[in-house]
Design an enzyme around this catalytic site. Structure first.
Site, PDB file in Angstrom:
ATOM      1  N   CYS A  97      33.065 -34.483  -0.682  1.00  0.00           N
ATOM      2  CA  CYS A  97      33.193 -33.451   0.350  1.00  0.00           C
ATOM      3  C   CYS A  97      33.346 -34.258   1.631  1.00  0.00           C
ATOM      4  O   CYS A  97      34.173 -33.798   2.517  1.00  0.00           O
ATOM      5  CB  CYS A  97      31.848 -32.650   0.359  1.00  0.00           C
ATOM      6  SG  CYS A  97      32.199 -31.099   1.294  1.00  0.00           S
ATOM      7  N   CYS A 140      27.588 -40.160   6.071  1.00  0.00           N
ATOM      8  CA  CYS A 140      28.617 -39.333   5.674  1.00  0.00           C
ATOM      9  C   CYS A 140      30.094 -40.143   5.259  1.00  0.00           C
ATOM     10  O   CYS A 140      30.705 -39.745   4.396  1.00  0.00           O
ATOM     11  CB  CYS A 140      29.407 -38.539   6.759  1.00  0.00           C
ATOM     12  SG  CYS A 140      29.815 -39.338   8.215  1.00  0.00           S
TER      13      CYS A 140
END
Length: 245
Positions: A120, A227
């Site tokens: 994602c 991330c």
């Protein structure tokens, strides 16, 4: 001294030695001097972002600001981005969004975060930033050592993926940030008062308890701490954007 691509090998080490004890404003000014063109600041417009954005506005208000609009940010973050941009007089804020084709392939139901947070982040943050950084030889981040994890050994200047990265706030702690915010009457992110000292996408960000690490609410309950935009890429690590290999 302006940037010459031929000087890239070793340039980050020379700049880090020069700037490792410098004030953030001096680091920003040096970054603009070395890279009068081809320099951008990547900002999340998150809990601590106002400090670096304010500094950048004083040094060069037309500095390109790259904002990763993942499509899953808190509404308060989008409001804050608009308000702070106007407040600081930033003239070149660019919203980087995931490509429609990537979303259609990898995350057509917008629920990829449930099965693979890495994939994602890849489609919603890593790939848009790669595209957004094309043409830039250097970029500025808001990372600090006090956030812990891999950031404990964060240099002031480093290189990654063929670019120079400046981390002007690497040496600062929470008290430095708070003092700067107060001194310049900068508005806080509206979710800070609700227990969010670090902000990302709403599915993967939770409020933290008093005494917890600043980033404890990011991907809580997993081993994930970044991330991916500050992690060296491993070719083939994500299969067709759809999941971990």
């Amino acid at each position: 001294m302006a940037y010459d691509p031929a000087q890239l090998p070793g340039l980050e080490a020379r700049l880090d030695a020069e700037l490792r004890r410098a004030d953030p404003e001096a680091i920003l000014a040096r970054a603009v001097e070395v890279f009068p063109q081809g320099l951008a600041l990547v900002s999340s417009f998150g809990a601590e972002s106002a400090v670096l954005l304010h500094m950048a506005a004083q040094v060069r208000p037309d500095l390109p600001i790259l904002f990763l609009d993942t499509g899953m940010l808190f509404a308060q973050t989008l409001d804050y981005r608009r308000a702070l941009t106007a407040r600081l007089g930033l003239t070149d804020v660019r919203d980087l969004r995931p490509a429609f084709a990537d979303l259609a392939t990898a995350d057509p139901r917008s629920d990829l975060w449930r099965t693979s947070t890495d994939a994602c982040c890849e489609v919603r943050k890593v790939l848009p930033l790669e595209r957004g950084l094309e043409g830039f030889g250097a970029w500025i981040t808001g990372r600090k050592r006090f956030h812990g994890g891999d950031r404990l050994s964060l240099p002031v200047v480093e290189s990654a993926e063929g670019r120079i990265k400046f981390n002007p706030l690497a040496n600062w702690d929470k008290s430095d940030l708070d003092a700067y915010m107060e001194r310049h009457a900068l508005p806080p992110h509206p979710l800070v008062e609700h227990g969010y000292p670090s902000l990302g996408c709403w599915p993967c960000t939770q409020p933290v308890e008093a005494g917890q690490d600043v980033r404890a609410g990011r991907w809580a309950g997993s081993e994930k701490t970044e991330c991916g935009i500050h992690v060296a890429r491993t070719p083939g690590a994500v299969n067709d954007l759809g999941g971990d290999i």
